[in-house]
Structure formats: C-alpha cells, structure tokens
Design a protein around this motif. Structure first.
Motif, PDB file in Angstrom:
ATOM      1  N   LEU A 128       1.448  -0.623   0.163  1.00 24.24           N
ATOM      2  CA  LEU A 128       0.128   0.227   0.203  1.00 24.24           C
ATOM      3  C   LEU A 128       0.464   1.575   0.192  1.00 24.24           C
ATOM      4  O   LEU A 128       2.297   1.719   0.302  1.00 24.24           O
ATOM      5  N   HIS A 129       0.107   2.059  -1.158  1.00 25.95           N
ATOM      6  CA  HIS A 129       1.182   3.610  -0.958  1.00 25.95           C
ATOM      7  C   HIS A 129       0.265   4.959  -0.238  1.00 25.95           C
ATOM      8  O   HIS A 129      -1.184   4.983  -1.159  1.00 25.95           O
ATOM      9  N   ARG A 130      -0.105   5.465   0.581  1.00 27.19           N
ATOM     10  CA  ARG A 130      -0.610   6.088   0.382  1.00 27.19           C
ATOM     11  C   ARG A 130      -0.259   7.749   0.266  1.00 27.19           C
ATOM     12  O   ARG A 130       0.705   8.392   0.977  1.00 27.19           O
ATOM     13  N   ILE A 131      -1.058   8.243  -0.376  1.00 30.14           N
ATOM     14  CA  ILE A 131      -0.385   9.538  -1.027  1.00 30.14           C
ATOM     15  C   ILE A 131      -1.501  10.300  -0.608  1.00 30.14           C
ATOM     16  O   ILE A 131      -2.406  11.033  -0.956  1.00 30.14           O
ATOM     17  N   THR A 132      -0.844  11.360   0.248  1.00 31.13           N
ATOM     18  CA  THR A 132      -1.776  13.184   0.621  1.00 31.13           C
ATOM     19  C   THR A 132      -1.981  13.864  -0.890  1.00 31.13           C
ATOM     20  O   THR A 132      -1.135  14.550  -0.858  1.00 31.13           O
ATOM     21  N   CYS A 133      -2.666  13.742  -1.608  1.00 35.88           N
ATOM     22  CA  CYS A 133      -3.511  14.552  -2.530  1.00 35.88           C
ATOM     23  C   CYS A 133      -4.600  15.412  -2.343  1.00 35.88           C
ATOM     24  O   CYS A 133      -5.703  14.790  -2.109  1.00 35.88           O
ATOM     25  N   ASP A 134      -4.730  16.657  -2.732  1.00 41.43           N
ATOM     26  CA  ASP A 134      -6.134  17.556  -2.784  1.00 41.43           C
ATOM     27  C   ASP A 134      -5.540  17.762  -4.791  1.00 41.43           C
ATOM     28  O   ASP A 134      -5.383  18.156  -4.784  1.00 41.43           O
ATOM     29  N   LEU A 135      -7.089  17.258  -4.353  1.00 41.36           N
ATOM     30  CA  LEU A 135      -7.276  17.063  -6.339  1.00 41.36           C
ATOM     31  C   LEU A 135      -7.665  18.664  -6.166  1.00 41.36           C
ATOM     32  O   LEU A 135      -7.124  19.075  -7.859  1.00 41.36           O
ATOM     33  N   ALA A 136      -8.353  19.745  -5.861  1.00 43.13           N
ATOM     34  CA  ALA A 136      -8.144  20.917  -6.338  1.00 43.13           C
ATOM     35  C   ALA A 136      -7.474  21.864  -6.265  1.00 43.13           C
ATOM     36  O   ALA A 136      -6.971  23.060  -6.527  1.00 43.13           O
ATOM     37  N   ASP A 137      -5.949  21.297  -6.110  1.00 41.35           N
ATOM     38  CA  ASP A 137      -4.801  22.063  -5.523  1.00 41.35           C
ATOM     39  C   ASP A 137      -3.698  21.792  -6.371  1.00 41.35           C
ATOM     40  O   ASP A 137      -3.341  20.749  -7.065  1.00 41.35           O
ATOM     41  N   PRO A 138      -3.384  22.446  -7.854  1.00 43.65           N
ATOM     42  CA  PRO A 138      -2.749  21.916  -7.999  1.00 43.65           C
ATOM     43  C   PRO A 138      -1.176  21.016  -7.734  1.00 43.65           C
ATOM     44  O   PRO A 138      -0.435  20.112  -9.221  1.00 43.65           O
ATOM     45  N   SER A 139      -0.598  22.022  -7.591  1.00 44.82           N
ATOM     46  CA  SER A 139       0.922  22.065  -6.795  1.00 44.82           C
ATOM     47  C   SER A 139       0.640  20.396  -6.578  1.00 44.82           C
ATOM     48  O   SER A 139       1.339  19.624  -6.329  1.00 44.82           O
ATOM     49  N   SER A 140      -0.051  20.295  -5.373  1.00 42.58           N
ATOM     50  CA  SER A 140      -0.818  18.609  -4.159  1.00 42.58           C
ATOM     51  C   SER A 140      -0.797  17.905  -5.589  1.00 42.58           C
ATOM     52  O   SER A 140      -0.473  16.993  -4.709  1.00 42.58           O
ATOM     53  N   VAL A 141      -1.584  17.780  -6.934  1.00 39.10           N
ATOM     54  CA  VAL A 141      -1.729  17.072  -7.823  1.00 39.10           C
ATOM     55  C   VAL A 141       0.019  16.869  -8.587  1.00 39.10           C
ATOM     56  O   VAL A 141      -0.153  15.425  -8.508  1.00 39.10           O
ATOM     57  N   GLN A 142       0.674  17.540  -8.537  1.00 43.54           N
ATOM     58  CA  GLN A 142       1.889  17.675  -9.883  1.00 43.54           C
ATOM     59  C   GLN A 142       2.741  16.731  -7.527  1.00 43.54           C
ATOM     60  O   GLN A 142       3.585  15.720  -8.833  1.00 43.54           O
ATOM     61  N   ASP A 143       2.705  16.881  -6.767  1.00 39.91           N
ATOM     62  CA  ASP A 143       3.592  16.530  -6.170  1.00 39.91           C
ATOM     63  C   ASP A 143       3.291  14.584  -6.268  1.00 39.91           C
ATOM     64  O   ASP A 143       3.921  13.930  -6.381  1.00 39.91           O
ATOM     65  N   ALA A 144       2.191  14.530  -6.337  1.00 38.80           N
ATOM     66  CA  ALA A 144       1.607  13.340  -6.227  1.00 38.80           C
ATOM     67  C   ALA A 144       2.168  12.358  -7.423  1.00 38.80           C
ATOM     68  O   ALA A 144       2.312  11.135  -7.658  1.00 38.80           O
ATOM     69  N   ILE A 145       1.634  13.281  -8.676  1.00 35.99           N
ATOM     70  CA  ILE A 145       2.496  12.247 -10.737  1.00 35.99           C
ATOM     71  C   ILE A 145       3.294  12.339  -9.720  1.00 35.99           C
ATOM     72  O   ILE A 145       4.583  11.500 -10.343  1.00 35.99           O
ATOM     73  N   ASP A 146       4.422  12.826  -9.302  1.00 32.49           N
ATOM     74  CA  ASP A 146       5.867  13.089  -9.234  1.00 32.49           C
ATOM     75  C   ASP A 146       6.349  12.068  -8.540  1.00 32.49           C
ATOM     76  O   ASP A 146       7.536  11.069  -8.433  1.00 32.49           O
ATOM     77  N   TRP A 147       5.695  11.521  -6.871  1.00 29.99           N
ATOM     78  CA  TRP A 147       5.540  11.136  -6.400  1.00 29.99           C
ATOM     79  C   TRP A 147       5.752   9.761  -7.109  1.00 29.99           C
ATOM     80  O   TRP A 147       6.399   8.780  -6.907  1.00 29.99           O
TER      81      TRP A 147
END
Ligand code: NAP
Length: 269
Positions: free
Chosen positions: A57-76
C-alpha cells in the motif's frame, strides 16, 4: 472476480479514504498487488481487513483541487512506479444548490475537484497507463447524463469530465487503453456530508430517499469494468438507462419528470 487480472497489478485509487474508494481498496487488497491510494486524508486510510500478505500500500496525501498537490502526487508516483494497470478516477464532491444560488466559488471548487484535478492526474499518469495498456475507470453519476435540477455544478463538472475522457478514448484508439465512465446511482457513502452547499459550507444532508447501493456493490461493478477494455458509458439500472435514452427521444418529457421528482431538491435551496 478474475484473480489473475489483479495479481501483480499496479492500481491507483483516488478518494480511497471513504465510501466507494475505500470499498475498492478493501476488495482489491485481497490480491497481491500494489495499491496507490490518494486522498487529502491519506494518513487516515486504514489497513484493509483482508489484505493479502504481499499487497503493498502506498498512501499519498493529495488535494485534487490544488494543482501543486496533484503535481507532487504525479512526481511521487513517477519516481516509484513504472506502470499503472488501472486508475480508478473515483474521488469527487457533490454541490447542492440552484443554478442561481450556487456561489461562483462553489462552481470553481466543484470543477477543481471533479474536473481539473482528475484531468491533471490522468495527463500525468498517462505514460504509465499507456505502458501497461491500462484502464481508466471513472466513478461518475447519472447526474452527468442530464443537467439535474439543484445540482448544476455537480452535473456540469461530471459531464465535462465525460466529454474530455471520450476525446482521450478516441485519440488513444490504437494505444490499447480502456476509458470507461460508470454512472453510479445513489449509494450509501458520506457524499451528502462531504460536499458543499450553495455558499461553500459543508453539506449536512440526510441520505437520498429510496433504494441505495452499497459501496461494496458499486466497487464490484467498477472492478468488473476495469477488466473490460470495451466498457464505455456504463449505467447500472433502469433509471440510468432512462436518462440516457430520454435525452434523445423526449427531453421535454424527461425534464417534466426531473422537475417533479427533484422539486424539493431545488425549490428549497
Ligand atoms: N454516493 C453516491 O450516491 C454517488 C452517486 C454517484 C456518483 N458518486 C461518485 O462517487 C465518487 C466517490 O464518492 P463517495 O460517494 O464514495 O463519497 P465520499 O464517501 O464522500 O468519498 C469521496 C472521496 O473523495 C475524496 N476527495 C474529495 N475531495 C477531494 C479532493 N479535493 N482531493 C482528493 N480527494 C478528494 C475524499 O477523500 P478526502 O476527503 O480524504 O480527500 C473521499 O475519499 C465521487 O466521484 C462521487 O461523485 C457517488
């Protein structure tokens, strides 16, 4: 459920902290696979009860309404995962209010969560989906099939997502990926307390009246569609089919029915 499909697969689930996403997690974690779980409350995602010992399991904190948070998730994900077999594009919020009472902030937040965030995430993960010839399964709603009264922002954000993903499906016809839009009926989840009211405050509405699906039942349908590259627009029952067909055959009749059936949903807001 075909075990071999899920064994060793890489599955991304957005909105895995509650409702349908959490049920997907519970049902898929019994297979030895990698699960990438996204949500704002990712830290609260519990270990599934029947987790296979080899499931990661990989748990990633991501707020879809925040483009920088989505980019962080994509990078991770890009740094640790080399393919994505299934992306359950599931997270979303509802917004309740008449067309003219919903604040512009609510329209924007609803689109940020239900449309722009998912589009950004899918774009970012597309190379990994193409590599696996994977499947994008979207948890949509019957409210995406026609502009439903009292749900202007929600209906519009989900049907916009339909259009964008239909474009993607046609553009990638030769790439072997699947893109399905599963129009879920009323389901027992937190949706009516996790969404927004017309002013942007947290909704506090009782569950929808009448028959409701369980999150587990819906998860099983989503898992079935994830195995079917030919799945496109999926409706569960007669009310979904009715909306789908009446849009073309008799929109006037359909609008009269929606007016009557959902009168209390928009006259009181
Ligand atoms: N329940 C129904 O009757 C019904 C009917 C048709 C379609 N649907 C669709 O089903 C999907 C799942 O909803 P649900 O019914 O399971 O409701 P839910 O229990 O409220 O779950 C919604 C999930 O979406 C996540 N989410 C919400 N906003 C987010 C954001 N900004 N960034 C990242 N994640 C976010 C939530 O996680 P965090 O709060 O931790 O971020 C939560 O895990 C939605 O797309 C909804 O439109 C539901």
């Amino acid at each position: 459920m075909k075990k071999e499909f899920w064994n060793d697969s890489v599955v991304v689930i957005t909105g895995a902290s509650s409702g349908i996403g959490k049920a997907l997690l519970e049902e898929i974690a019994v297979f030895p696979c990698q699960l990438v779980l996204l949500a704002r409350r990712a830290g609260d995602i519990p270990k599934p009860e029947a987790k296979h010992k080899d499931t990661i399991l990989h748990r990633i904190t991501c707020d879809l309404a925040d483009p920088s948070s989505v980019q962080d998730a994509i990078d991770w994900i890009s740094k640790r995962i080399d393919r994505v077999d299934v992306l359950f594009n599931n997270a979303g919020i509802t917004a309740h209010g008449r067309f003219d009472s919903l604040s512009m902030d609510v329209y924007q937040k609803t689109f940020a969560t239900n449309f722009f965030g998912p589009i950004q995430l899918i774009r970012g993960l597309l190379p990994f989906l193409l590599k696996a010839k994977g499947n994008i399964v979207t948890t949509s709603t019957v409210s995406a099939l026609y502009g439903v009264p009292g749900r202007a922002a929600y209906s519009a954000s989900k049907s916009a997502l339909h259009a964008a993903l239909e474009s993607l499906r046609i553009e990638s016809l030769e790439e072997g990926i699947g893109v399905s839009l599963v129009c879920v009926p009323y389901t027992d989840t937190a949706l009516r307390t996790s969404g927004l009211d017309a002013e942007g405050k947290r909704l506090a509405e009782a569950p929808a009246k009448g028959k409701r699906k369980s999150a587990k039942e819906v998860a099983h349908v989503l898992m079935k569609e994830a195995m079917d590259k030919e799945a496109r627009l999926v409706t569960f029952n007669l009310s979904g089919k009715f909306l789908e067909w009446m849009r073309f055959f008799s929109p006037k009749f359909l609008e009269k029915i929606l007016y009557k059936k959902l009168y209390n949903d928009f006259k009181t807001h």
